[in-house]
Write a protein that holds these residues in place. Structure first.
Motif, mmCIF file in Angstrom:
data_model
loop_
_atom_site.group_PDB
_atom_site.id
_atom_site.type_symbol
_atom_site.label_atom_id
_atom_site.label_comp_id
_atom_site.label_asym_id
_atom_site.label_seq_id
_atom_site.Cartn_x
_atom_site.Cartn_y
_atom_site.Cartn_z
ATOM 1 N N GLN A 167 0.852 -1.185 0.000
ATOM 2 C CA GLN A 167 0.000 0.000 0.000
ATOM 3 C C GLN A 167 0.894 1.243 0.000
ATOM 4 O OE1 GLN A 167 -0.507 -2.277 2.778
ATOM 5 N NE2 GLN A 167 -1.803 -3.496 1.412
ATOM 6 N N MET A 168 0.414 2.288 -0.638
ATOM 7 C CA MET A 168 1.194 3.518 -0.748
ATOM 8 C C MET A 168 0.418 4.706 -0.193
ATOM 9 S SD MET A 168 2.681 5.475 -4.136
ATOM 10 C CE MET A 168 1.044 6.110 -4.529
ATOM 11 N N VAL A 169 1.135 5.580 0.517
ATOM 12 C CA VAL A 169 0.576 6.838 1.015
ATOM 13 C C VAL A 169 1.387 7.980 0.404
ATOM 14 C CG1 VAL A 169 0.027 8.237 3.034
ATOM 15 C CG2 VAL A 169 -0.113 5.733 3.170
ATOM 16 N N ARG A 170 0.700 8.870 -0.302
ATOM 17 C CA ARG A 170 1.375 10.007 -0.927
ATOM 18 C C ARG A 170 1.657 11.097 0.105
ATOM 19 N NH1 ARG A 170 0.823 10.517 -6.736
ATOM 20 N NH2 ARG A 170 -0.339 8.733 -7.589
ATOM 21 N N VAL A 171 2.825 11.712 -0.026
ATOM 22 C CA VAL A 171 3.224 12.815 0.861
ATOM 23 C C VAL A 171 3.710 13.970 -0.004
ATOM 24 C CG1 VAL A 171 4.704 13.549 2.759
ATOM 25 C CG2 VAL A 171 3.877 11.200 2.673
ATOM 26 N N ASP A 172 3.183 15.159 0.256
ATOM 27 C CA ASP A 172 3.564 16.365 -0.471
ATOM 28 C C ASP A 172 4.718 17.041 0.264
ATOM 29 O OD1 ASP A 172 3.714 18.842 -1.793
ATOM 30 O OD2 ASP A 172 1.590 18.781 -2.278
ATOM 31 N N LEU A 173 5.816 17.316 -0.451
ATOM 32 C CA LEU A 173 7.002 17.915 0.166
ATOM 33 C C LEU A 173 7.054 19.422 0.013
ATOM 34 C CD1 LEU A 173 9.802 15.369 -0.874
ATOM 35 C CD2 LEU A 173 8.272 15.325 1.112
ATOM 36 N N ARG A 174 6.072 20.035 -0.609
ATOM 37 C CA ARG A 174 6.101 21.479 -0.796
ATOM 38 C C ARG A 174 5.847 22.215 0.529
ATOM 39 N NH1 ARG A 174 1.927 22.067 -5.694
ATOM 40 N NH2 ARG A 174 0.849 20.582 -4.319
ATOM 41 N N THR A 175 6.294 23.469 0.585
ATOM 42 C CA THR A 175 6.092 24.287 1.784
ATOM 43 C C THR A 175 4.611 24.579 1.984
ATOM 44 O OG1 THR A 175 8.280 25.319 1.572
ATOM 45 C CG2 THR A 175 6.647 26.475 2.908
ATOM 46 N N VAL A 176 4.148 24.370 3.202
ATOM 47 C CA VAL A 176 2.750 24.610 3.554
ATOM 48 C C VAL A 176 2.664 25.934 4.303
ATOM 49 C CG1 VAL A 176 0.750 23.755 4.834
ATOM 50 C CG2 VAL A 176 2.303 22.148 3.699
ATOM 51 N N VAL A 177 1.753 26.791 3.868
ATOM 52 C CA VAL A 177 1.495 28.065 4.551
ATOM 53 C C VAL A 177 0.223 27.890 5.378
ATOM 54 C CG1 VAL A 177 1.114 30.531 4.283
ATOM 55 C CG2 VAL A 177 2.562 29.313 2.644
ATOM 56 N N MET A 178 0.369 27.922 6.692
ATOM 57 C CA MET A 178 -0.759 27.650 7.584
ATOM 58 C C MET A 178 -1.062 28.879 8.425
ATOM 59 S SD MET A 178 -1.172 24.676 10.478
ATOM 60 C CE MET A 178 -1.307 23.397 9.209
ATOM 61 N N ASP A 179 -2.302 29.303 8.424
ATOM 62 C CA ASP A 179 -2.737 30.437 9.226
ATOM 63 C C ASP A 179 -3.130 29.947 10.616
ATOM 64 O OD1 ASP A 179 -3.451 33.299 9.399
ATOM 65 O OD2 ASP A 179 -5.458 32.491 9.730
ATOM 66 N N VAL A 180 -2.505 30.518 11.631
ATOM 67 C CA VAL A 180 -2.830 30.153 13.015
ATOM 68 C C VAL A 180 -4.000 31.014 13.467
ATOM 69 C CG1 VAL A 180 -1.958 29.964 15.370
ATOM 70 C CG2 VAL A 180 -0.422 29.574 13.429
ATOM 71 N N PRO A 181 -5.103 30.417 13.890
ATOM 72 C CA PRO A 181 -6.269 31.213 14.318
ATOM 73 C C PRO A 181 -5.922 32.153 15.463
ATOM 74 C CG PRO A 181 -6.834 28.886 14.074
ATOM 75 C CD PRO A 181 -5.349 28.968 13.967
ATOM 76 N N SER A 182 -6.711 33.206 15.605
ATOM 77 C CA SER A 182 -6.484 34.188 16.673
ATOM 78 C C SER A 182 -6.552 33.518 18.040
ATOM 79 C CB SER A 182 -7.512 35.319 16.581
ATOM 80 O OG SER A 182 -7.378 36.028 15.362
ATOM 81 N N GLN A 183 -5.581 33.846 18.869
ATOM 82 C CA GLN A 183 -5.486 33.265 20.199
ATOM 83 C C GLN A 183 -5.615 34.363 21.246
ATOM 84 O OE1 GLN A 183 -5.075 29.773 20.583
ATOM 85 N NE2 GLN A 183 -5.458 29.917 18.373
ATOM 86 N N ASP A 184 -6.378 34.087 22.304
ATOM 87 C CA ASP A 184 -6.486 35.018 23.435
ATOM 88 C C ASP A 184 -5.278 34.804 24.339
ATOM 89 O OD1 ASP A 184 -8.926 36.145 22.659
ATOM 90 O OD2 ASP A 184 -10.028 34.444 23.498
ATOM 91 N N VAL A 185 -4.487 35.858 24.491
ATOM 92 C CA VAL A 185 -3.245 35.784 25.259
ATOM 93 C C VAL A 185 -3.284 36.830 26.360
ATOM 94 C CG1 VAL A 185 -0.729 35.974 25.156
ATOM 95 C CG2 VAL A 185 -1.981 34.988 23.224
ATOM 96 N N ILE A 186 -2.843 36.452 27.552
ATOM 97 C CA ILE A 186 -2.672 37.393 28.648
ATOM 98 C C ILE A 186 -1.177 37.601 28.839
ATOM 99 C CG2 ILE A 186 -3.056 37.814 31.103
ATOM 100 C CD1 ILE A 186 -5.555 36.145 30.945
ATOM 101 N N SER A 187 -0.722 38.817 28.615
ATOM 102 C CA SER A 187 0.702 39.114 28.685
ATOM 103 C C SER A 187 1.186 39.077 30.131
ATOM 104 C CB SER A 187 0.993 40.480 28.062
ATOM 105 O OG SER A 187 0.335 41.500 28.794
ATOM 106 N N ARG A 188 2.488 39.221 30.285
ATOM 107 C CA ARG A 188 3.073 39.158 31.626
ATOM 108 C C ARG A 188 2.630 40.330 32.491
ATOM 109 N NH1 ARG A 188 9.495 38.785 31.979
ATOM 110 N NH2 ARG A 188 9.258 40.995 31.448
ATOM 111 N N ASP A 189 2.287 41.476 31.866
ATOM 112 C CA ASP A 189 1.785 42.618 32.626
ATOM 113 C C ASP A 189 0.260 42.639 32.670
ATOM 114 O OD1 ASP A 189 1.735 43.004 29.934
ATOM 115 O OD2 ASP A 189 2.291 45.112 29.985
ATOM 116 N N ASN A 190 -0.373 41.445 32.496
ATOM 117 C CA ASN A 190 -1.824 41.256 32.685
ATOM 118 C C ASN A 190 -2.661 42.084 31.717
ATOM 119 O OD1 ASN A 190 -1.450 39.444 34.883
ATOM 120 N ND2 ASN A 190 -1.226 41.168 36.286
#
Length: 259
Positions: A61-84
């Protein structure tokens, strides 16, 4: 009741047709940016490609793998900085598969795994810095996140080449607070510059006064020059202060002329 009549021609035609289908399914063509991970009876065999390869049906059995560069958008994350300070941050990551074997065997879905790892790493790294650092030192934060992602995804055969923080969104209250802070900072700098100018001007005036004091006639020439400048402005009334020393010296010179 009718019975099926055995026909050698139909039998051999069916056999030939099945053989042709099997032979056609054996031949695979992989593009330059693709690799095929081959499994032999469920066990890893080798990585093949690119180009023309043969995969034995039912056994391999064969599984194809794409070696090209993937551009992935990271969804917005709620972050609390060190100064709150609560902010929403999103980013984009660039990665590619460098080891197809690890990408298929060591993780169920390397795209989903990389996305989840990027989200958690983004929150973890940015939470260790203050808001001013997020806004001013993005290059440093990008490098830190990229290094962590690249190290953790190495076991999956993934190479993270770049990470870019796109937006740091603040609520309106923080925007107004930052605007007031910036205005206060500009006011402070203006006062410092003004005080520095006054200091330099006072030093220059002291030096000029010392030079004028060395020669009594120099102050008279300075007064005459000032009168010339005022007369050029065509004012109707000129009020010009004269020092008593200058008046007394003029009086003495007039009395000598009379004598």
């Amino acid at each position: 009741m009718e019975f099926l009549v055995y026909s050698p021609q139909i039998f051999w035609a069916s056999v030939i047709f099945l053989v042709v289908l099997i032979l056609l399914s054996m031949f695979k063509i992989l593009r330059e940016y693709e690799r095929g991970v081959i499994f032999l009876l469920g066990r890893f065999y080798k990585v093949k490609g690119p180009g023309f390869i043969i995969v034995i049906p039912l056994i391999q059995q064969m599984v194809r793998v794409d070696l090209r560069t993937v551009v992935m958008d990271v969804p917005s994350q709620d972050v609390i900085s060190r100064d709150n300070v609560s902010v929403r941050v999103n980013a984009v990551i660039y990665f590619r598969v460098i080891d197809p074997q690890k990408a298929i065997i060591n993780v169920e879905n390397f795209l989903e795994a990389t996305s989840q790892l990027a989200q958690t790493t983004l929150r973890s790294v940015l939470g260790q810095h203050e808001l001013d650092e997020m806004l001013a030192n993005r290059e440093m934060l990008n490098d830190d996140i990229q290094e962590i992602l690249d190290t953790r995804s190495d076991a999956w055969g993934i190479k993270v080449s770049n990470v870019e923080i796109k937006h740091v969104d603040l609520n309106e209250t923080m925007v107004r607070a930052i605007a007031r802070q910036a205005e206060a900072e500009r006011t402070r700098r203006a006062k410092v510059i003004h005080a520095s100018g006054e200091n330099e001007a006072s030093s220059a005036l002291v030096e000029a006064a010392n030079k004028l004091a060395q020669e009594p006639n120099a102050i008279l020439l300075r007064y005459l020059q000032t009168l010339t400048e005022i007369a050029g402005e065509k004012n109707s009334t000129i009020v010009f202060p004269l020092p008593l020393d200058l008046i007394s010296s003029l009086t003495k010179s007039l009395n000598k002329d009379k004598e």
